[in-house]
Design an enzyme around this catalytic site. Sequence first.
Site, PDB file in Angstrom:
ATOM      1  N   HIS A   1      -8.404  27.442  45.193  1.00  0.00           N
ATOM      2  CA  HIS A   1      -8.537  28.573  43.917  1.00  0.00           C
ATOM      3  C   HIS A   1      -7.068  28.671  43.569  1.00  0.00           C
ATOM      4  CE1 HIS A   1     -12.481  29.452  44.013  1.00  0.00           C
ATOM      5  NE2 HIS A   1     -12.848  29.322  45.151  1.00  0.00           N
TER       6      HIS A   1
ATOM      7  N   CYS B   1     -19.887  27.006  47.680  1.00  0.00           N
ATOM      8  CA  CYS B   1     -20.083  27.776  46.527  1.00  0.00           C
ATOM      9  C   CYS B   1     -20.694  29.408  46.871  1.00  0.00           C
ATOM     10  CB  CYS B   1     -21.053  27.230  45.482  1.00  0.00           C
ATOM     11  SG  CYS B   1     -21.908  28.230  44.156  1.00  0.00           S
ATOM     12  N   GLY B   2     -19.935  30.355  46.335  1.00  0.00           N
ATOM     13  CA  GLY B   2     -20.132  31.694  47.089  1.00  0.00           C
ATOM     14  C   GLY B   2     -21.740  32.211  46.234  1.00  0.00           C
ATOM     15  N   ASN B   3     -21.890  31.872  45.212  1.00  0.00           N
ATOM     16  CA  ASN B   3     -22.951  32.615  44.356  1.00  0.00           C
ATOM     17  C   ASN B   3     -24.100  31.570  44.875  1.00  0.00           C
ATOM     18  OD1 ASN B   3     -22.322  34.644  42.685  1.00  0.00           O
ATOM     19  ND2 ASN B   3     -20.998  32.911  41.402  1.00  0.00           N
TER      20      ASN B   3
ATOM     21  N   ASN C   1     -21.370  19.555  42.007  1.00  0.00           N
ATOM     22  CA  ASN C   1     -20.751  20.247  40.764  1.00  0.00           C
ATOM     23  C   ASN C   1     -21.717  19.347  39.489  1.00  0.00           C
ATOM     24  OD1 ASN C   1     -19.144  22.109  41.515  1.00  0.00           O
ATOM     25  ND2 ASN C   1     -17.859  20.330  42.079  1.00  0.00           N
TER      26      ASN C   1
ATOM     27  N   CYS D   1     -18.362  32.950  39.721  1.00  0.00           N
ATOM     28  CA  CYS D   1     -17.812  32.470  40.892  1.00  0.00           C
ATOM     29  C   CYS D   1     -17.707  33.172  42.119  1.00  0.00           C
ATOM     30  CB  CYS D   1     -16.534  31.376  40.657  1.00  0.00           C
ATOM     31  SG  CYS D   1     -15.877  30.269  41.748  1.00  0.00           S
ATOM     32  N   GLY D   2     -18.617  32.915  43.386  1.00  0.00           N
ATOM     33  CA  GLY D   2     -18.160  33.882  44.402  1.00  0.00           C
ATOM     34  C   GLY D   2     -17.073  33.415  45.197  1.00  0.00           C
ATOM     35  N   THR D   3     -16.696  32.302  45.237  1.00  0.00           N
ATOM     36  CA  THR D   3     -15.581  32.122  46.090  1.00  0.00           C
ATOM     37  C   THR D   3     -14.160  32.389  45.402  1.00  0.00           C
ATOM     38  OG1 THR D   3     -15.492  29.841  45.351  1.00  0.00           O
ATOM     39  CG2 THR D   3     -16.368  30.128  47.718  1.00  0.00           C
ATOM     40  N   GLY D   4     -14.483  32.319  43.914  1.00  0.00           N
ATOM     41  CA  GLY D   4     -13.360  32.731  43.160  1.00  0.00           C
ATOM     42  C   GLY D   4     -13.346  34.250  43.216  1.00  0.00           C
TER      43      GLY D   4
ATOM     44  N   ARG E   1     -13.939  23.896  38.887  1.00  0.00           N
ATOM     45  CA  ARG E   1     -13.423  22.371  39.050  1.00  0.00           C
ATOM     46  C   ARG E   1     -15.042  21.566  39.070  1.00  0.00           C
ATOM     47  NH1 ARG E   1     -11.512  20.633  45.154  1.00  0.00           N
ATOM     48  NH2 ARG E   1     -13.584  21.673  45.350  1.00  0.00           N
TER      49      ARG E   1
ATOM     50  N   ASN F   1     -10.190  25.214  41.185  1.00  0.00           N
ATOM     51  CA  ASN F   1     -10.759  26.375  40.379  1.00  0.00           C
ATOM     52  C   ASN F   1      -9.897  27.338  40.090  1.00  0.00           C
ATOM     53  OD1 ASN F   1     -13.694  25.569  41.110  1.00  0.00           O
ATOM     54  ND2 ASN F   1     -12.626  25.702  43.241  1.00  0.00           N
TER      55      ASN F   1
ATOM     56  N   ASN G   1     -24.604  32.198  37.458  1.00  0.00           N
ATOM     57  CA  ASN G   1     -24.017  30.777  38.142  1.00  0.00           C
ATOM     58  C   ASN G   1     -25.148  30.122  38.832  1.00  0.00           C
ATOM     59  OD1 ASN G   1     -21.456  29.988  40.711  1.00  0.00           O
ATOM     60  ND2 ASN G   1     -22.232  29.114  38.975  1.00  0.00           N
TER      61      ASN G   1
END
Length: 264
Positions: A149, A71-73, A62, A207-210, A199, A180, A11
């Site tokens: 999400h 964004c987690g990553n 984005n 996707c970290g948050t995902g 998204r 997402n 990512n």
Amino acid sequence: MRFTKMQGLGNDYVYLDCTKDAPQNLPELAIKFSDRHFGIGSDGLICIFPSEIADFRMRMFNADGSEGEMCGNGIRCVGKFIYDKGLTDKTFVTIETLAGIKTLELSVENGCVTSVTVDMGVPVPEEPRTLEILGRTYHLHPVSMGNPHAVTFLDGIDQLDLPAVGPHFENHPSFPNRTNTEFVEVHSPQLLKMRVWERGSGETLACGTGACATLVAAVLEGKAERSATVRLLGGDLFIRWDETDGHVYMTGPAVTVFEGDWVE
């Protein structure tokens, strides 16, 4: 304009040090930078600013120029960026985001950050819902990790035509701010396999948050334990939903790919 290309499990984002000055046209730059044929090539743009309430402030855009909450990553790479470049010597740092202040624990080897654990905060699950997409019924578990999400559990996600179905989830009227979407196959209570339609960016390698939303939804549906590996196209993240404080913790790598100068 000096930039750094970084990635967490594939990512990838372009990073700008905006602690002293920043360009004004960040959404337009995100679109230009992200183009994989005529630009640098990335899933978006992340800028690092000073903060009055944390050690640093992060803004992420984005690939389509829209600004995301978190964004987690990307935030793991922020931790590597600020430490490796000498902007901080702390291994516990706080980052201000549109999804609140996140705390990072940096793992350092030979003077460089190799992995980062992020306190992602308390998730906000919503009531499950059912959508009809292209003639198929999907059962979704929405979870906010500061950004929206929608998690759905399926078999055979490798065969899923994500470019065909993903936009229908992202832009569904049920999600007025877009969403997402995570498509998840349960291998065991300790291993979840996931593909994601992000998204504003489409399918990404991670996707970290995902991944955090995926674990939360899986726990609530009795499909996973509170600590599990989430396997993405770009690699593995270790996610833990702490039973004591209710926070979700994400651990994964952060990598610098290359640096360069952008010349208009």
